[in-house]
Design a protein around this motif. Structure first.
Motif, mmCIF file in Angstrom:
data_model
loop_
_atom_site.group_PDB
_atom_site.id
_atom_site.type_symbol
_atom_site.label_atom_id
_atom_site.label_comp_id
_atom_site.label_asym_id
_atom_site.label_seq_id
_atom_site.Cartn_x
_atom_site.Cartn_y
_atom_site.Cartn_z
ATOM 1 N N VAL A 110 -14.595 -17.976 56.903
ATOM 2 C CA VAL A 110 -13.297 -17.350 56.644
ATOM 3 C C VAL A 110 -12.546 -17.224 57.961
ATOM 4 O O VAL A 110 -13.047 -16.649 58.921
ATOM 5 C CB VAL A 110 -13.471 -15.957 55.995
ATOM 6 C CG1 VAL A 110 -12.121 -15.294 55.776
ATOM 7 C CG2 VAL A 110 -14.222 -16.062 54.696
ATOM 8 N N ASP A 111 -11.339 -17.778 58.015
ATOM 9 C CA ASP A 111 -10.486 -17.678 59.194
ATOM 10 C C ASP A 111 -9.643 -16.408 59.045
ATOM 11 O O ASP A 111 -8.668 -16.394 58.289
ATOM 12 C CB ASP A 111 -9.607 -18.917 59.304
ATOM 13 C CG ASP A 111 -8.721 -18.888 60.533
ATOM 14 O OD1 ASP A 111 -8.886 -17.982 61.365
ATOM 15 O OD2 ASP A 111 -7.846 -19.771 60.640
ATOM 16 N N LEU A 160 -4.352 -10.613 46.144
ATOM 17 C CA LEU A 160 -3.934 -11.482 47.241
ATOM 18 C C LEU A 160 -5.134 -12.098 47.953
ATOM 19 O O LEU A 160 -5.090 -13.263 48.356
ATOM 20 C CB LEU A 160 -3.079 -10.699 48.240
ATOM 21 C CG LEU A 160 -1.679 -10.323 47.768
ATOM 22 C CD1 LEU A 160 -1.005 -9.421 48.788
ATOM 23 C CD2 LEU A 160 -0.851 -11.552 47.506
ATOM 24 N N THR A 161 -6.218 -11.339 48.083
ATOM 25 C CA THR A 161 -7.429 -11.855 48.724
ATOM 26 C C THR A 161 -8.005 -12.997 47.902
ATOM 27 O O THR A 161 -8.398 -14.035 48.441
ATOM 28 C CB THR A 161 -8.472 -10.732 48.880
ATOM 29 O OG1 THR A 161 -7.884 -9.657 49.615
ATOM 30 C CG2 THR A 161 -9.702 -11.230 49.603
ATOM 31 N N LEU A 178 -8.552 -16.937 48.987
ATOM 32 C CA LEU A 178 -9.825 -17.646 48.864
ATOM 33 C C LEU A 178 -9.660 -18.904 48.017
ATOM 34 O O LEU A 178 -10.230 -19.952 48.326
ATOM 35 C CB LEU A 178 -10.891 -16.726 48.256
ATOM 36 C CG LEU A 178 -11.333 -15.541 49.119
ATOM 37 C CD1 LEU A 178 -12.281 -14.646 48.345
ATOM 38 C CD2 LEU A 178 -11.949 -16.009 50.413
ATOM 39 N N LYS A 179 -8.885 -18.816 46.944
ATOM 40 C CA LYS A 179 -8.657 -19.969 46.074
ATOM 41 C C LYS A 179 -7.923 -21.083 46.819
ATOM 42 O O LYS A 179 -8.278 -22.259 46.702
ATOM 43 C CB LYS A 179 -7.847 -19.526 44.854
ATOM 44 C CG LYS A 179 -7.565 -20.609 43.855
ATOM 45 C CD LYS A 179 -8.788 -20.950 43.070
ATOM 46 C CE LYS A 179 -8.453 -21.936 41.971
ATOM 47 N NZ LYS A 179 -9.647 -22.442 41.326
ATOM 48 N N ASP A 182 -15.390 -20.370 44.967
ATOM 49 C CA ASP A 182 -16.665 -20.673 44.314
ATOM 50 C C ASP A 182 -17.842 -20.054 45.047
ATOM 51 O O ASP A 182 -18.937 -19.962 44.491
ATOM 52 C CB ASP A 182 -16.869 -22.192 44.235
ATOM 53 C CG ASP A 182 -15.834 -22.848 43.346
ATOM 54 O OD1 ASP A 182 -15.295 -22.151 42.454
ATOM 55 O OD2 ASP A 182 -15.575 -24.049 43.545
ATOM 56 N N TYR A 183 -17.641 -19.634 46.305
ATOM 57 C CA TYR A 183 -18.754 -19.140 47.119
ATOM 58 C C TYR A 183 -18.667 -17.652 47.423
ATOM 59 O O TYR A 183 -19.682 -16.987 47.593
ATOM 60 C CB TYR A 183 -18.806 -19.902 48.449
ATOM 61 C CG TYR A 183 -18.723 -21.388 48.262
ATOM 62 C CD1 TYR A 183 -19.781 -22.098 47.720
ATOM 63 C CD2 TYR A 183 -17.563 -22.093 48.591
ATOM 64 C CE1 TYR A 183 -19.700 -23.467 47.525
ATOM 65 C CE2 TYR A 183 -17.473 -23.461 48.400
ATOM 66 C CZ TYR A 183 -18.546 -24.142 47.867
ATOM 67 O OH TYR A 183 -18.463 -25.487 47.665
ATOM 68 N N LEU A 184 -17.443 -17.130 47.512
ATOM 69 C CA LEU A 184 -17.244 -15.727 47.884
ATOM 70 C C LEU A 184 -16.610 -14.956 46.738
ATOM 71 O O LEU A 184 -15.849 -15.507 45.956
ATOM 72 C CB LEU A 184 -16.324 -15.618 49.101
ATOM 73 C CG LEU A 184 -16.806 -16.260 50.389
ATOM 74 C CD1 LEU A 184 -15.714 -16.164 51.439
ATOM 75 C CD2 LEU A 184 -18.059 -15.606 50.884
ATOM 76 N N HIS A 185 -16.944 -13.671 46.666
ATOM 77 C CA HIS A 185 -16.217 -12.796 45.751
ATOM 78 C C HIS A 185 -15.884 -11.495 46.445
ATOM 79 O O HIS A 185 -16.458 -11.151 47.478
ATOM 80 C CB HIS A 185 -16.956 -12.592 44.424
ATOM 81 C CG HIS A 185 -18.332 -12.028 44.530
ATOM 82 N ND1 HIS A 185 -18.924 -11.347 43.518
ATOM 83 C CD2 HIS A 185 -19.250 -12.043 45.520
ATOM 84 C CE1 HIS A 185 -20.133 -10.967 43.868
ATOM 85 N NE2 HIS A 185 -20.346 -11.380 45.080
#
Length: 136
Positions: free
Chosen positions: A43-44, A94-95, A99-100, A106-109
């Motif tokens: 994550v940047d 917004l988060t 991510l989308k 698909d990896y983070l929630h």
């Protein structure tokens, strides 16, 4: 007729002390990463902070943060401080959009770890071996 006894004294109700104008505490929300997400460095956070600054709506307009909403970043933690009504749920929305757009959904929630904090965590995939491989 209503009669008061001599020893009863009627006192006027005490008025609350009038103070100056009370200033509302600003709303403070935090988005942070779990340790395993930080280790992978996927994550940047600089880009995430920029995304929030550009997409948070204030009074129905984007890029209208002004003095009402502040977005601050400390390494892998982002703080959103708002002096106007602001929804924690909107921050989650917004988060998830960020991510989308970066193909990380698909990896983070996004999980609420406290009343004012969200954490980004990996999905817990169970890596059980299936019996399908043995049959072929």
């Amino acid at each position: 007729e209503f009669c008061l006894a001599a020893d009863m004294v009627v006192k006027p109700a005490a008025k609350p002390a009038v103070k100056g104008p009370t200033r509302k505490q600003p709303l403070r929300f935090t988005i942070q990463c779990s340790a395993d997400v930080l280790d992978k460095d996927i994550v940047d956070f600089a880009a995430f902070e920029k995304y929030l600054r550009e997409h948070i709506k204030v009074n129905g307009k984007i890029r209208n943060l002004g003095k009402d909403v502040h977005v601050e970043r400390e390494k892998s933690t982002i703080h959103v401080i708002s002096s106007v009504p602001f929804s924690k749920r909107y921050l989650k929305y917004l988060t998830k959009r960020f991510l989308k757009s970066h193909n990380l959904r698909d990896y983070l929630h996004v999980i609420a770890s406290s009343k004012t904090t969200y954490d980004l965590r990996f999905f817990n995939f169970e890596t059980d071996e299936t019996d399908d491989e043995d049959e072929s």
